[in-house]
Every structure is written in structure tokens, then in C-alpha cells.
Design a protein around this motif. Structure first.
Motif, PDB file in Angstrom:
ATOM      1  N   SER A 186     -59.447  -7.347  29.199  1.00  0.00           N
ATOM      2  CA  SER A 186     -59.710  -8.673  29.757  1.00  0.00           C
ATOM      3  C   SER A 186     -58.550  -9.150  30.598  1.00  0.00           C
ATOM      4  N   ASN A 187     -58.830 -10.131  31.446  1.00  0.00           N
ATOM      5  CA  ASN A 187     -57.782 -10.662  32.329  1.00  0.00           C
ATOM      6  C   ASN A 187     -56.708 -11.381  31.511  1.00  0.00           C
ATOM      7  N   TYR A 188     -55.531 -11.446  32.116  1.00  0.00           N
ATOM      8  CA  TYR A 188     -54.437 -12.158  31.465  1.00  0.00           C
ATOM      9  C   TYR A 188     -53.713 -12.992  32.502  1.00  0.00           C
ATOM     10  N   SER A 189     -52.945 -13.933  32.020  1.00  0.00           N
ATOM     11  CA  SER A 189     -52.143 -14.765  32.921  1.00  0.00           C
ATOM     12  C   SER A 189     -50.768 -14.933  32.326  1.00  0.00           C
ATOM     13  N   PRO A 190     -49.719 -14.359  32.957  1.00  0.00           N
ATOM     14  CA  PRO A 190     -48.365 -14.501  32.420  1.00  0.00           C
ATOM     15  C   PRO A 190     -47.958 -15.964  32.324  1.00  0.00           C
ATOM     16  N   SER A 191     -47.296 -16.293  31.242  1.00  0.00           N
ATOM     17  CA  SER A 191     -46.870 -17.681  31.057  1.00  0.00           C
ATOM     18  C   SER A 191     -45.723 -18.013  31.986  1.00  0.00           C
ATOM     19  N   ILE A 192     -45.642 -19.261  32.388  1.00  0.00           N
ATOM     20  CA  ILE A 192     -44.582 -19.754  33.263  1.00  0.00           C
ATOM     21  C   ILE A 192     -43.767 -20.759  32.484  1.00  0.00           C
ATOM     22  N   SER A 193     -42.521 -20.390  32.208  1.00  0.00           N
ATOM     23  CA  SER A 193     -41.667 -21.308  31.458  1.00  0.00           C
ATOM     24  C   SER A 193     -41.135 -22.391  32.377  1.00  0.00           C
ATOM     25  N   SER A 194     -40.815 -23.525  31.800  1.00  0.00           N
ATOM     26  CA  SER A 194     -40.335 -24.633  32.597  1.00  0.00           C
ATOM     27  C   SER A 194     -38.953 -24.399  33.142  1.00  0.00           C
ATOM     28  N   SER A 195     -38.149 -23.608  32.467  1.00  0.00           N
ATOM     29  CA  SER A 195     -36.809 -23.281  32.958  1.00  0.00           C
ATOM     30  C   SER A 195     -36.445 -21.893  32.476  1.00  0.00           C
ATOM     31  N   ARG A 196     -35.513 -21.299  33.170  1.00  0.00           N
ATOM     32  CA  ARG A 196     -35.146 -19.948  32.819  1.00  0.00           C
ATOM     33  C   ARG A 196     -34.392 -19.936  31.499  1.00  0.00           C
ATOM     34  N   TRP A 249     -41.763 -13.017  31.376  1.00  0.00           N
ATOM     35  CA  TRP A 249     -42.411 -12.922  32.683  1.00  0.00           C
ATOM     36  C   TRP A 249     -42.655 -14.336  33.216  1.00  0.00           C
ATOM     37  N   SER A 250     -41.617 -14.910  33.781  1.00  0.00           N
ATOM     38  CA  SER A 250     -41.663 -16.304  34.197  1.00  0.00           C
ATOM     39  C   SER A 250     -41.312 -16.420  35.670  1.00  0.00           C
ATOM     40  N   GLU A 251     -42.161 -17.091  36.448  1.00  0.00           N
ATOM     41  CA  GLU A 251     -41.898 -17.265  37.869  1.00  0.00           C
ATOM     42  C   GLU A 251     -40.678 -18.151  38.096  1.00  0.00           C
ATOM     43  N   SER A 252     -40.561 -19.229  37.353  1.00  0.00           N
ATOM     44  CA  SER A 252     -39.423 -20.129  37.543  1.00  0.00           C
ATOM     45  C   SER A 252     -38.118 -19.438  37.186  1.00  0.00           C
ATOM     46  N   ALA A 253     -38.137 -18.594  36.141  1.00  0.00           N
ATOM     47  CA  ALA A 253     -36.927 -17.850  35.783  1.00  0.00           C
ATOM     48  C   ALA A 253     -36.576 -16.839  36.865  1.00  0.00           C
ATOM     49  N   GLU A 303     -31.605 -17.284  42.927  1.00  0.00           N
ATOM     50  CA  GLU A 303     -30.581 -18.247  43.345  1.00  0.00           C
ATOM     51  C   GLU A 303     -29.205 -17.871  42.802  1.00  0.00           C
ATOM     52  N   ASP A 304     -29.180 -17.268  41.611  1.00  0.00           N
ATOM     53  CA  ASP A 304     -27.894 -16.945  40.981  1.00  0.00           C
ATOM     54  C   ASP A 304     -27.275 -15.665  41.527  1.00  0.00           C
ATOM     55  N   PHE A 305     -28.113 -14.648  41.837  1.00  0.00           N
ATOM     56  CA  PHE A 305     -27.569 -13.325  42.100  1.00  0.00           C
ATOM     57  C   PHE A 305     -27.766 -12.814  43.522  1.00  0.00           C
ATOM     58  N   ALA A 306     -28.668 -13.389  44.306  1.00  0.00           N
ATOM     59  CA  ALA A 306     -28.857 -12.909  45.678  1.00  0.00           C
ATOM     60  C   ALA A 306     -27.631 -13.222  46.520  1.00  0.00           C
ATOM     61  N   LEU A 307     -27.386 -12.391  47.519  1.00  0.00           N
ATOM     62  CA  LEU A 307     -26.283 -12.655  48.441  1.00  0.00           C
ATOM     63  C   LEU A 307     -26.484 -14.013  49.099  1.00  0.00           C
ATOM     64  N   SER A 329     -22.056 -10.252  38.677  1.00  0.00           N
ATOM     65  CA  SER A 329     -21.335 -11.406  39.187  1.00  0.00           C
ATOM     66  C   SER A 329     -22.249 -12.208  40.111  1.00  0.00           C
ATOM     67  N   PRO A 330     -22.046 -13.521  40.224  1.00  0.00           N
ATOM     68  CA  PRO A 330     -22.929 -14.356  41.060  1.00  0.00           C
ATOM     69  C   PRO A 330     -22.920 -13.916  42.522  1.00  0.00           C
ATOM     70  N   GLN A 331     -24.083 -14.074  43.154  1.00  0.00           N
ATOM     71  CA  GLN A 331     -24.265 -13.763  44.584  1.00  0.00           C
ATOM     72  C   GLN A 331     -23.742 -12.369  44.944  1.00  0.00           C
ATOM     73  N   SER A 332     -24.179 -11.359  44.163  1.00  0.00           N
ATOM     74  CA  SER A 332     -23.672 -10.011  44.386  1.00  0.00           C
ATOM     75  C   SER A 332     -24.761  -8.953  44.534  1.00  0.00           C
ATOM     76  N   LEU A 333     -26.011  -9.267  44.198  1.00  0.00           N
ATOM     77  CA  LEU A 333     -27.078  -8.263  44.253  1.00  0.00           C
ATOM     78  C   LEU A 333     -27.784  -8.296  45.604  1.00  0.00           C
ATOM     79  N   ARG A 334     -28.106  -7.116  46.102  1.00  0.00           N
ATOM     80  CA  ARG A 334     -28.892  -7.021  47.335  1.00  0.00           C
ATOM     81  C   ARG A 334     -30.369  -7.078  46.949  1.00  0.00           C
TER      82      ARG A 334
END
Length: 876
Positions: A52-62, A190-194, A200-204, A241-246
Motif C-alpha cells: 500500500s501507499n505510504y507518506s513519509p512523516s514531516i517533522s516540524s524541526s530537524r 525521513w523529514s523534508e524540513s530536516a 543550510e548547515d552543510f552546503a557550500l 564542518s559547516p558549509q563544507s559539503l558539495r
């Protein structure tokens, strides 16, 4: 304008986003009855019910990264021997030469056209790839992407895994990628907001805004990124480290899909007979100098780009400039020799691991020395690219400009001695690490280094004393395990003194390797002093590492630029040595005097080049010919040359024009599949079913001897049915066959062109026919009047009595066939229709010509040829 070393652009807007690959699109299925049974036919897996179909839960914050999560390893069914099945040979087929630790999280929607989200985190290279693929019920595109990525672990949601009813996708992954470890991770991960917060934390820094735009609406891909990062934190205890992942989003288009069987049979990444052999397309093109360049080349060959204006054209321009300016080309190759694998080094720099102690401190100091060496090498590639004028090379040169790297290098040299560099030998590297940090920054460090220097001098003096005492030539050696040890020739050595004075003796042919008790004591004191130096240096290095992590973004861009230059220079090396030609990208495939790239290198001047031509009106090519006439080589060549053209390399031909192809399929191998309980014919039918379900008008397929694994009548019937289906798809097909009647029957179908590999039949001594292979493609079908199979059998030593009976039977069958042939009016009408379509195609091509004088002569010849051919049809 953007450029890339990878097949598809990341839409993050910075140059680091231009070096990636993606899976090409698959048109969503419009038929609800395209069920899992079709997938099992294509892949040979058991049948499972769709959950059956499923829907991953979306937490309010990471959730915090310290949150305890659960994960489960999914057990696979064992083979009869009790070991996990290793039947999937994908990594070896793809020629993977280095191991990467890749964690992949996958999530899917349910429905007629499932959408699959993928997040792949490469822990070895500090790279994250997000994708969302609109696939069909067979999950062809998704499975293909996972096979190419060769992840070490694939993370599913618990609802898709046992003990629940396994999903179709889970079952396919388990069956088709048996070497990977499959795990599940709790649903709350499996959270979209997280996932957005992780971006925001790890992208260049420059990638965050464009990345959010690119992933907007890509719910499943973002959720998978959240799950992958939480799984890594839980299972590996690794942070970044922050802002370090490609981090890049790869759209499911702009790359060619080469089916795994095609990659294997065409020998794209490895030789079929020997995995170590370089006689494959990758071995031919891989003249890269850096590991980074080899990785970029491999990624491009696995998934060639399909965007001509965005990628391919700029690579052609850059390659042409390189091969026409020899001095610049030599300087680029020379500058590339200075580079280490900086990409891996930077990844280790940004990875925060809990490990502490001497080993961790030594490793971190080594990374600093490697980064310093990398930064010192960048100005050389900048100077080598200074004369460049092509857009791609100019952009790469700007990324390597001194304003980017010199400030970072000066920051390192504020702490590290300027003349200290990375060395490969154990002793040199140990000494470089010991004296890396500048004097005066730590008084205790300076004292420890003075002690280290004095102990080293004492060890050398001890070596000299041993030589004088025993009157032998002593050589002082060093390795990481024994530290300092002595090498003494046995010719002049008093063997009685060996057991009395030397310890840890290892006898060699002409010498011994040994130590003395005093040397062991000195080694221990030296080791303690070295450890003290490393730990005191580490206290100074830690602050430098924190500062370097802030500058990692431009350094990764420089790495990617160097890798792309290395790949193009590799193309330049093979182009100049083999005298390749720049191809054109058109809607028509037209090759003059083209060669099989691998055999051309092996056979040199002995290889016979051939011509190729494919348009809308000539898209299905029947290729007939004698045994050993070169049919297989002929059809494989066009696929290999297509791959070369789309990755930006020149090709071996006098003239070359290629269309953009999105899929390459191949049905060549005659091997059976014991583990799947399939004969060679069963494997053939399974692979043809896969091709028929996925081929379209933008595909190229090569098929060799279809139907030879069963009876002649059934094989002919199946080949006929499949050929008609393939003609209707509008794909470019190259079909080699011994069914000459098949080629003749379908010759009147629009889009069909008959070719044969020519041979000469001559009468030898005793009136015996002899065959001479010309290896040249010619219009029409092969002439079977002289029964080339029988002639070849005679040449192989078959007894003459058998040959005579075979000739008698063949002549009788041919006479019966001729008597039953009728020239009906319907046959004439089909010939007229094909002649009209050919005229229409020729006029359409002529309309694009700009040469008025040549066009007038061409139209006159076209008119005369049309009248002659029409008269021939009427006279039939």
C-alpha cells in the motif's frame, strides 16, 4: 553560460555544481497495466505484491544529531553454500578501480508512474548527490543509477522492507544489486524540513540559495538527504564542518543511459577477457595524470552528457585549442604531474571524526602538508592555461587564479615552514612532519625538535660505528614498522658475530636486515620524541584546520577544475597520437572511413575503415555477411564512437557527424546464466524484452545474431517480429544477422537499409571456391549463391564427403525458393513508396544546403537516379 566535467549540470549556480552526473529521463508510463510482472520478465526476479501507499512523516524541526535513532540491517537470502550471492558483477563490469564509501538513501511514491527520491553521500569525496526520478514500474532508470554509483549501503524506510511485505523496488534492488548492504532507518528520519536544514548547515555558502530553488518540490529527494545524514551520524559517528559539503541536485535528464549489458559487451569500462587489460574504451582514453581526472573520465563514460550547447561543444573547443597549441598542451600535462588527490584530502579535512591520539594528529598534519603542496601546484596550471582562449579553459583558468589560492597558502605558511612539503617516502614524510610547524610558536616544541635532531645524529653515528667495528659496509634504512634498521652485505660479514651482536635478523640473498640492541633503544627514544613533537604540533595545527575549513569551497572548485582539465588533456593525448577528428553534432549520423577505436590502436594500418549513415529514412540497418567478415566489429564501432563523441572526445574518422543519443542498448553476448537457470536463448529473450520496453526514437541499439540460440524456423520468426517492432520505434538500430531472407523480406519497409560486409569468392586449385574477406560495408545483402558457410567449413578442414552433401542440399533448397518467388503488384507498390520516401528525405537534406551551384547539379543527378530506379521497379 556554464561548463561541467560531469554529464549534467547541478543547478546550484556555482562552478562546483557543474561537475556531476545524472540519470537520463524515462518517459512516464501511460499504461496502468504495466505491472510488476513486466519488471520480473525484464530482470528475472520473483513476483511480489505491491504494498500500500505510504507518506513519509514531516517533522516540524530537524532533530538534534545526537538523537538516538534505530536502524536495521536486512538479511539477504543465502546461496546453497550458505554465503551471500555475489552474482552481480557490476563493479567489475564498470571497471571501478578505487573504493568509495557511499551511503545511499532511497524513497518512493506509489502509483502507475512511481517517483523515486535518491540521496547519495560519498564519504570519501565529501560529495552529496540528490535526484528525483519519475520512473516506470520496472524502475529501470533508478536501478541503473544505483548500479553505476555502486553504493556500499542503501537505506530504505521500514515499511518497504521485511518483516513487512517488501516493496517492488526493494525486491528489485535486492536481486539486481546483490553486493550492496541493505539497511532500514526509522521513519521519523525521513523529514523534508530536516533535509532543508541540513542543506543550510552543510552546503557550500554560494550553493545554498540555488540548491533550494533546484530542490523545490522535490520532496522525496530532500527526505532521503535527511535520512542519509542521520544514518551516517548514528552508524559512523561522523560529522562535517559547516558549509563544507558539495551538495548538488542532478535532474533526471541531460545524460545518456548505457545499459549494463551494453557496457559489458561493448567493453566500455573493462576488457571481457582480462580485467587488468587496457584494451577497452576506458583504457584507450584514460591518459589522465591525476586520480581526480580519472574519476571524472569514468563518470562521463558511464553517463555521457546529452546537452550539446551546455557541455559537449565547449569541450570540443577546449580540446581543439589544446591539440593545435602544442606548447600549451605540453605545459598543461607537465603542470598536472604536480597534483596529488587533493579532493580526498579536502574531504578528510572537513570530516570531523572522534578519533584522537598520535595517529589522528599525524594524519591531520599530513593533510595540511598535502593541501600546501596542492596550493603550490595551482599557479603552475594557471600559467600553463594563460594562452587559452576557449571559453571552458578560460573559465577554468579564472578559477585557478592566484587571488583564490595565494591567500590560503599564505595563511598556511603563517604556521607551516615554507620549504616543508609532502613527501612519499616514510622517512622523508616523518622528518617533514617533525619540522613542519615554524620555530618560535611553541618553546617546548622547539626543545623536542632539537632532541629529535640529536637522536637522529646519534643513530647515524651508531650505524657508522657498527660498520667500523665489523669492517663491513652498513646501510641505514627506515620503515614505519621497524623504524631504523641496518642492511649489511653477507660477503664480508663474520657470520659468528651475527648471533652474538645483531638482533631481529632477516636473511636475504646477498645481505641481512637487522638491528642492534642499542639501535632498538634509540628507536624507542626517537619514537617518543617524535610523538611529543606531533602532539605539540597538533595544538598549533588545530587552529589552522578550523581556518582552512572556512576556505574549503574555492579549493573544491579548483580541484574540480583541475580534474576537468586533466580529462580534456587525456583526450588531447589520444587525439594527437592517433590523429582523431572533431565530430559535428547533427540530426544525421554520417561517418566516413570510421574505425573501431580499440582495434584501430591494436591493428594500426591493417584495420579497414568503414562508412556509416543513418537518418530518419535509414534508421534500421540489416548487416549481413560471411562468418568472420567483421559484422560484430562493424556494429560495435558505431556505439563506441557515439560514446566518444558525446563525452567530448574526437573520433577516428575522416568525417564524423553524430546525433545526440539518450540510450544505448546492446544484445551481443552468447553466454548463458546458470545462477538464473537460463540458457543462452533465455538470456537473449530476457534482454530483448528489456530493450523493447525501453527503446525509443532517441535510442541506439546494436543486436548481433538474434535468434541463433533456438531452431532456425523459430529464430527467424522471433527475429522478424522483433525487427518489425524495433522499426516502429524509430530508434537507430544496427542488426547483424545470418538470416538473409529476413533482410530481404523487410528490405521494402520504410527506414530499412541493407548492408553487407563484402568478400571475394574465387576458384582455387582443384576448382574449390575460396573466400577473401574485404571487411568493407557495402549496400545490399550478402550473396549466398556460393554458400559462404560451406566454403568456410571446407577451409577449416571439414571432410570433402560432408561438403559435397551440404552443397547438394543447399542448391536444392535455393532452387525451390526461387521457384516460389513471385513479383506481385503489391511488391512493386511497396518499392514505389520506399522510393518516394527516399526522394523526400534527399530533398529535405538538400533544402539545408547553402551552395547553389552544387545544389543544382545534385538535383539533376537526383532526378535522373529517380527515373532510372522507377523504371527498374516497373520492369520487375
Amino acid at each position: 553560460m556554464s561548463f561541467s566535467s560531469g554529464p549534467s549540470p547541478r543547478t546550484t549556480g556555482t562552478v562546483s555544481s557543474y561537475f556531476s552526473s545524472s540519470v537520463p529521463p524515462d518517459s512516464p508510463s501511460m499504461q496502468s497495466e504495466r505491472s510488476y510482472s513486466q519488471a520480473s520478465q525484464a530482470y528475472n526476479v520473483d513476483d511480489f505484491d505491491l504494498p500500500s501507499n505510504y507518506s513519509p512523516s514531516i517533522s516540524s524541526s530537524r532533530p538534534s544529531v545526537t538523537l538516538a535513532t534505530t536502524s536495521t540491517t536486512i538479511s539477504r537470502p543465502s546461496t546453497p553454500s550458505g554465503r551471500r550471492s555475489r552474482s552481480g558483477a557490476t563493479p567489475s563490469i564498470l571497471g571501478q578501480s578505487e573504493s568509495h564509501d557511499v551511503v545511499c538513501a532511497v524513497s518512493e511514491s506509489r502509483g502507475v508512474t512511481p517517483t523515486v527520491g535518491i540521496a547519495m553521500v560519498n564519504l570519501s569525496l565529501g560529495e552529496v548527490t540528490l535526484s528525483q526520478i519519475c520512473d516506470n514500474q520496472s524502475y529501470v532508470r533508478t536501478i541503473h543509477k544505483l548500479q553505476l554509483a555502486s553504493p556500499s549501503r542503501i537505506v530504505f524506510m521500514p515499511s518497504a522492507c521485511p518483516p513487512n511485505q517488501p516493496s517492488t523496488f526493494f525486491s528489485l534492488v535486492e536481486q539486481l544489486i546483490p553486493e550492496v548492504e541493505i539497511v532500514s532507518h526509522e521513519r521519523s528520519a525521513w523529514s523534508e524540513s530536516a533535509g532543508i536544514e541540513y542543506m543550510e548547515d552543510f552546503a557550500l555558502e554560494g550553493d545554498i540559495g540555488p540548491l533550494k530553488v533546484a530542490t523545490q518540490g522535490k520532496y522525496y529527494a530532500v527526505c532521503c538527504f535527511s535520512a542519509a545524514m542521520k544514518y551516517i551520524d548514528r552508524q559512523f559517528n561522523i560529522a562535517f564542518s559547516p558549509q563544507s559539503l558539495r551538495i548538488g541536485y542532478q535532474p533526471s535528464e541531460d545524460t545518456m543511459m548505457i545499459a549494463i549489458p551494453a557496457m559489458q559487451s561493448l567493453e566500455v569500462m573493462r576488457n571481457l577477457k582480462s580485467a587488468k587489460s587496457k584494451e577497452c574504451l576506458f583504457g584507450l582514453l584514460n591518459h589522465t595524470i591525476t586520480p581526480m581526472g580519472a574519476r571524472v573520465l569514468r563518470n562521463n563514460m558511464l553517463q555521457p552528457p546529452t546537452n550539446f550547447d551546455g557541455f559537449i561543444r565547449f569541450r570540443y573547443d577546449a580540446l581543439e585549442e589544446m591539440v593545435t597549441h602544442e606548447e600549451m598542451f605540453r605545459e598543461i600535462r607537465k603542470a598536472l604531474k604536480l597534483f596529488h588527490d587533493a579532493e580526498r584530502t579536502l574531504t578528510k579535512l572537513i570530516t570531523i571524526r572522534p578519533a584522537t591520539g598520535i595517529s589522528a594528529a599525524e594524519e591531520q598534519l599530513t593533510h595540511i602538508l598535502m593541501i600546501k603542496s596542492f596550493l603550490e601546484s595551482v599557479p603552475e596550471i594557471y600559467r600553463a592555461l594563460y594562452p587559452a582562449k576557449s571559453d571552458l579553459l578560460v573559465k577554468i583558468r579564472n578559477l585557478c587564479r592566484p587571488e583564490t589560492t595565494v591567500p590560503i597558502l599564505l595563511n598556511i605558511e603563517r604556521v607551516i615552514e615554507a620549504d616543508v612539503t609532502y613527501m612519499k617516502s616514510p622517512l622523508d614524510l616523518r622528518n617533514q612532519r617533525a619540522f613542519a610547524v615554524k620555530s618560535g610558536l611553541s618553546g617546548m616544541l622547539d626543545v623536542a625538535r632539537q632532541t629529535y635532531k640529536e637522536l637522529t645524529e646519534v643513530i647515524h653515528q651508531h650505524s657508522d660505528d657498527v660498520g667500523e667495528d665489523h669492517r663491513v659496509a652498513v646501510t641505514l634504512k627506515f620503515d614505519n614498522r621497524r623504524m631504523y634498521w641496518l642492511r649489511i652485505p653477507t660477503a664480508d660479514l663474520d657470520l659468528e658475530s651475527v648471533s652474538q651482536y645483531f638482533i631481529n635478523v632477516i636473511w636475504k640473498k646477498n645481505h641481512i636486515e637487522c638491528q642492534t640492541l642499542d639501535l632498538v633503544k634509540l628507536n624507542r627514544r626517537l619514537s617518543d620524541t617524535s610523538n611529543e613533537i606531533i602532539m605539540r604540533s597538533d595544538a598549533v595545527i588545530l587552529e589552522l584546520v578550523k581556518e582552512l575549513r572556512k576556505d574549503v569551497s574555492p579549493l573544491f572548485r579548483v580541484c574540480e577544475s583541475v580534474a576537468l582539465v586533466d580529462m580534456i588533456a587525456s583526450f588531447g593525448q589520444v587525439t594527437t597520437t592517433r590523429d582523431y577528428l572533431r565530430p559535428e553534432i547533427e540530426e544525421t549520423l554520417a561517418l566516413k572511413s570510421a574505425k573501431h577505436p580499440i582495434l584501430d590502436k591494436k591493428m594500426a594500418s591493417e584495420y579497414v575503415p568503414n562508412d556509416y549513415y543513418a537518418t530518419e529514412q535509414y534508421r534500421f540497418h540489416f548487416v549481413t555477411g560471411c562468418n568472420m567478415s567483421g559484422k560484430s566489429t562493424y556494429i560495435r564501432s558505431v556505439a563506441l564512437l557515439q560514446i566518444m563523441a558525446q563525452i567530448g572526445c574526437f573520433v577516428p574518422a575522416e568525417f564524423a557527424a553524430f546525433p545526440i543519443i539518450h540510450n544505448i542498448f546492446a544484445r551481443i553476448s552468447t553466454q548463458d546464466s546458470i545462477e538464473a537457470n537460463l540458457s543462452s536463448f533465455g538470456v537473449e529473450m530476457r534482454e530483448m524484452a528489456f530493450i523493447l520496453k525501453n527503446v525509443d526514437s532517441k535510442s541506439l541499439a546494436i543486436i548481433d545474431e538474434l535468434g541463433r540460440g533456438t531452431s532456425n524456423r523459430d529464430g527467424m520468426a522471433i527475429a522478424m517480429a522483433i525487427s518489425e517492432a524495433l522499426i516502429d520505434t524509430g530508434a537507430s538500430i544496427w542488426f547483424a544477422t545470418h538470416f538473409i531472407e529476413l533482410a530481404r523480406i523487410l528490405a521494402d519497409r520504410p527506414g530499412v537499409l541493407n548492408l553487407h560486409l563484402a568478400s571475394n569468392t574465387s576458384i582455387g586449385e582443384g576448382g574449390i571456391p575460396q573466400l577473401t574477406m574485404l571487411y568493407k560495408a557495402t549496400a545490399g545483402t550478402v550473396d549466398d549463391e556460393h554458400h559462404y558457410g560451406i566454403v568456410l567449413a571446407r577451409a577449416m578442414g571439414m571432410p570433402s564427403s560432408f561438403i559435397e552433401v551440404a552443397e547438394k542440399v543447399a542448391n536444392d533448397l535455393r532452387s525451390r525458393r526461387e521457384s516460389n518467388r513471385q513479383n506481385s503488384e503489391s511488391c512493386k507498390e511497396m518499392h514505389r513508396q520506399k522510393l518516394m520516401l527516399n526522394l523526400y528525405e534527399a530533398l529535405k537534406q538538400a533544402a539545408n544546403s547553402s551552395n547553389t551551384e552544387a545544389l543544382l547539379g545534385y538535383l539533376r543527378r537526383l532526378q535522373q537516379d529517380y527515373i532510372v530506379r522507377l523504371q527498374e521497379i516497373e520492369d520487375m
